[in-house]
Design a protein around this motif. Sequence first.
Motif, PDB file in Angstrom:
ATOM      1  N   GLU A 104       0.814  -1.165  -0.013  1.00  0.00           N
ATOM      2  CA  GLU A 104       0.013   0.027  -0.052  1.00  0.00           C
ATOM      3  C   GLU A 104       1.002   1.421  -0.014  1.00  0.00           C
ATOM      4  O   GLU A 104       0.323   2.467  -0.283  1.00  0.00           O
ATOM      5  CB  GLU A 104      -1.004  -0.027   1.312  1.00  0.00           C
ATOM      6  N   HIS A 105       2.097   1.111   0.316  1.00  0.00           N
ATOM      7  CA  HIS A 105       3.052   2.463   0.473  1.00  0.00           C
ATOM      8  C   HIS A 105       4.254   2.249  -0.523  1.00  0.00           C
ATOM      9  O   HIS A 105       5.204   2.850  -0.245  1.00  0.00           O
ATOM     10  CB  HIS A 105       3.270   2.553   2.026  1.00  0.00           C
ATOM     11  N   ALA A 106       4.053   1.263  -1.269  1.00  0.00           N
ATOM     12  CA  ALA A 106       5.201   1.059  -2.082  1.00  0.00           C
ATOM     13  C   ALA A 106       5.757   2.345  -2.842  1.00  0.00           C
ATOM     14  O   ALA A 106       7.057   2.434  -3.014  1.00  0.00           O
ATOM     15  CB  ALA A 106       4.990  -0.087  -3.015  1.00  0.00           C
ATOM     16  N   GLU A 107       4.989   2.922  -3.661  1.00  0.00           N
ATOM     17  CA  GLU A 107       5.440   4.241  -4.332  1.00  0.00           C
ATOM     18  C   GLU A 107       6.134   5.089  -3.515  1.00  0.00           C
ATOM     19  O   GLU A 107       7.393   5.467  -3.804  1.00  0.00           O
ATOM     20  CB  GLU A 107       4.163   4.791  -5.146  1.00  0.00           C
ATOM     21  N   GLU A 108       5.655   5.546  -2.253  1.00  0.00           N
ATOM     22  CA  GLU A 108       6.077   6.644  -1.511  1.00  0.00           C
ATOM     23  C   GLU A 108       7.543   6.147  -0.872  1.00  0.00           C
ATOM     24  O   GLU A 108       8.409   6.964  -0.658  1.00  0.00           O
ATOM     25  CB  GLU A 108       5.315   7.247  -0.803  1.00  0.00           C
ATOM     26  N   THR A 109       7.398   4.884  -0.380  1.00  0.00           N
ATOM     27  CA  THR A 109       8.585   4.504   0.177  1.00  0.00           C
ATOM     28  C   THR A 109       9.682   3.754  -0.449  1.00  0.00           C
ATOM     29  O   THR A 109      10.846   3.709   0.028  1.00  0.00           O
ATOM     30  CB  THR A 109       8.150   3.239   1.473  1.00  0.00           C
ATOM     31  N   THR A 110       9.155   3.189  -1.541  1.00  0.00           N
ATOM     32  CA  THR A 110      10.283   2.509  -2.412  1.00  0.00           C
ATOM     33  C   THR A 110      10.478   2.745  -4.077  1.00  0.00           C
ATOM     34  O   THR A 110      11.643   2.976  -4.384  1.00  0.00           O
ATOM     35  CB  THR A 110       9.902   0.840  -2.069  1.00  0.00           C
ATOM     36  N   LEU A 111       9.257   2.376  -4.645  1.00  0.00           N
ATOM     37  CA  LEU A 111       9.359   2.510  -6.069  1.00  0.00           C
ATOM     38  C   LEU A 111       9.992   3.863  -6.669  1.00  0.00           C
ATOM     39  O   LEU A 111      10.368   3.644  -7.645  1.00  0.00           O
ATOM     40  CB  LEU A 111       8.155   2.032  -6.726  1.00  0.00           C
ATOM     41  N   LEU A 154       0.404  -1.871  10.876  1.00  0.00           N
ATOM     42  CA  LEU A 154       1.743  -1.818  10.536  1.00  0.00           C
ATOM     43  C   LEU A 154       2.432  -3.156  10.088  1.00  0.00           C
ATOM     44  O   LEU A 154       2.970  -3.595   9.244  1.00  0.00           O
ATOM     45  CB  LEU A 154       2.657  -1.009  11.434  1.00  0.00           C
ATOM     46  N   ILE A 155       2.033  -4.071  11.225  1.00  0.00           N
ATOM     47  CA  ILE A 155       2.471  -5.449  11.380  1.00  0.00           C
ATOM     48  C   ILE A 155       1.574  -6.190   9.974  1.00  0.00           C
ATOM     49  O   ILE A 155       2.370  -6.870   9.306  1.00  0.00           O
ATOM     50  CB  ILE A 155       1.987  -6.226  12.480  1.00  0.00           C
ATOM     51  N   ASP A 156       0.447  -6.131  10.032  1.00  0.00           N
ATOM     52  CA  ASP A 156      -0.396  -6.787   8.910  1.00  0.00           C
ATOM     53  C   ASP A 156       0.082  -6.332   7.422  1.00  0.00           C
ATOM     54  O   ASP A 156      -0.178  -7.180   6.639  1.00  0.00           O
ATOM     55  CB  ASP A 156      -2.010  -6.605   9.306  1.00  0.00           C
ATOM     56  N   SER A 157       0.397  -5.190   7.400  1.00  0.00           N
ATOM     57  CA  SER A 157       0.662  -4.556   6.016  1.00  0.00           C
ATOM     58  C   SER A 157       2.228  -5.127   5.662  1.00  0.00           C
ATOM     59  O   SER A 157       2.429  -4.785   4.279  1.00  0.00           O
ATOM     60  CB  SER A 157       0.630  -3.092   5.834  1.00  0.00           C
ATOM     61  N   ALA A 217      -1.148  -8.705  -3.994  1.00  0.00           N
ATOM     62  CA  ALA A 217      -0.997  -7.166  -3.716  1.00  0.00           C
ATOM     63  C   ALA A 217       0.443  -6.881  -4.016  1.00  0.00           C
ATOM     64  O   ALA A 217       1.000  -5.936  -4.341  1.00  0.00           O
ATOM     65  CB  ALA A 217      -1.353  -6.793  -2.297  1.00  0.00           C
ATOM     66  N   TYR A 218       1.357  -7.899  -3.365  1.00  0.00           N
ATOM     67  CA  TYR A 218       2.853  -7.425  -3.354  1.00  0.00           C
ATOM     68  C   TYR A 218       3.208  -7.629  -4.935  1.00  0.00           C
ATOM     69  O   TYR A 218       4.157  -6.882  -5.573  1.00  0.00           O
ATOM     70  CB  TYR A 218       3.569  -8.831  -2.747  1.00  0.00           C
ATOM     71  N   ALA A 219       2.720  -8.604  -5.784  1.00  0.00           N
ATOM     72  CA  ALA A 219       2.853  -8.582  -7.389  1.00  0.00           C
ATOM     73  C   ALA A 219       2.639  -7.512  -8.020  1.00  0.00           C
ATOM     74  O   ALA A 219       3.266  -6.988  -8.746  1.00  0.00           O
ATOM     75  CB  ALA A 219       2.411  -9.927  -7.798  1.00  0.00           C
ATOM     76  N   GLU A 220       1.518  -7.111  -7.657  1.00  0.00           N
ATOM     77  CA  GLU A 220       0.994  -5.765  -8.386  1.00  0.00           C
ATOM     78  C   GLU A 220       1.553  -4.479  -7.755  1.00  0.00           C
ATOM     79  O   GLU A 220       1.772  -3.670  -8.646  1.00  0.00           O
ATOM     80  CB  GLU A 220      -0.472  -5.605  -7.967  1.00  0.00           C
ATOM     81  N   ALA A 221       2.439  -4.521  -6.774  1.00  0.00           N
ATOM     82  CA  ALA A 221       3.261  -3.536  -6.409  1.00  0.00           C
ATOM     83  C   ALA A 221       4.812  -3.511  -7.038  1.00  0.00           C
ATOM     84  O   ALA A 221       5.497  -2.587  -6.668  1.00  0.00           O
ATOM     85  CB  ALA A 221       3.369  -3.396  -4.796  1.00  0.00           C
ATOM     86  N   GLY A 222       4.819  -4.401  -7.808  1.00  0.00           N
ATOM     87  CA  GLY A 222       6.261  -4.558  -8.473  1.00  0.00           C
ATOM     88  C   GLY A 222       7.342  -5.480  -7.887  1.00  0.00           C
ATOM     89  O   GLY A 222       8.173  -5.457  -8.059  1.00  0.00           O
ATOM     90  N   VAL A 223       6.786  -6.273  -6.697  1.00  0.00           N
ATOM     91  CA  VAL A 223       7.695  -7.342  -6.344  1.00  0.00           C
ATOM     92  C   VAL A 223       7.971  -8.533  -7.086  1.00  0.00           C
ATOM     93  O   VAL A 223       7.260  -9.009  -7.826  1.00  0.00           O
ATOM     94  CB  VAL A 223       7.250  -7.914  -4.963  1.00  0.00           C
TER      95      VAL A 223
END
Length: 349
Positions: A192-199, A292-295, A311-317
Amino acid sequence: MKLGINLGYWGAGMDADNLAVAREADKLGYSVCWAAEAYGSDAPTVLSWVAAQTERIDVGSAIFQIPARTPAMTAMTAATLDSLSGGRFRLGLGVSGPQVSEGWYGVKFDKPLARTREYVEIVRKAMSRERLTHEGAHWTLPLPGGPGKPIKLTVHPVRERIPLYIAAIGPKNLEQTGEIADGALVIFFAPEHAEETTLGSLRAGRAKVGKDLEGFDLVPTVPLALGEDVGALADQFRPYTALYVGGMGSAKQNFYNQLARRMGYEKEAAEIQEKYLAGDKEGAAAAVPHELIDSTTLLGPVERVADRMQAYAEAGVTTLSLSPAGFTLEERVAGLRAGVAALERAGLA
């Protein structure tokens, strides 16, 4: 999306189980088995042991600590492991943290980005079997005015290019990782936070060298726990999350705490750190938000785990490295098998 297994640190009393887990992952078709080091077991010895007793699974360092070895030594180790494993080695690097770098290795924790960039440049040059020369702020090879001369690696790695990963958390480190590495090793990754934290940062780094994220391996390590009671499962990881967010580093320099803040947990991250550093570890664990833990984990029955994998795959993992919960071999192997079942259920196998 492929699956990996992260064995973590060796020497905690479950070494025979760790080897059995690695061998089971090999049989199940897992892509890679990672091992870590801090100030206990060293990763190269563990990886050679695992590689000798597996057949197909890659073995990877997550991580070799940069202050622990000269870059030339790392290149030698990588080339040797690649040769011994039949081309199954992946080189993961990281700067570690201030306490370990300065307290254990006696290496000043300064300019980590510049040091990493220079280190990677030397490692790549050495592994390519060029005659090794380098002039930089941190290393000069050969040393000037002495008997040293440019020499080259005598070991021939199986592959022309051994995949190189960097453990990265902060925006600047992620950007540089996108620029100079083949993959990123990340932790506490929330789709859910992939773009702002990583990508976003990785993408910016790739753009600097005229590339995008195609072919770049994004590898989060994600704890996995199976069961029906998601709340109880999440509670298992409260001490783990509190350790990183609250106690991994100092009050002024904790990369994991800063990550939690970027995910929107500003107040909670401050409370966790304050309590942890004051010695109230139970209070720190209690202050960790369930969300935080669940995500950042895979919790629940296989069906729910499959949804989260999607969800992980869709986030680019591209490689999802699991860390199955449990103190027995049976529990951890069950986690491995459930990971495969969830991946197939999600249509990602």
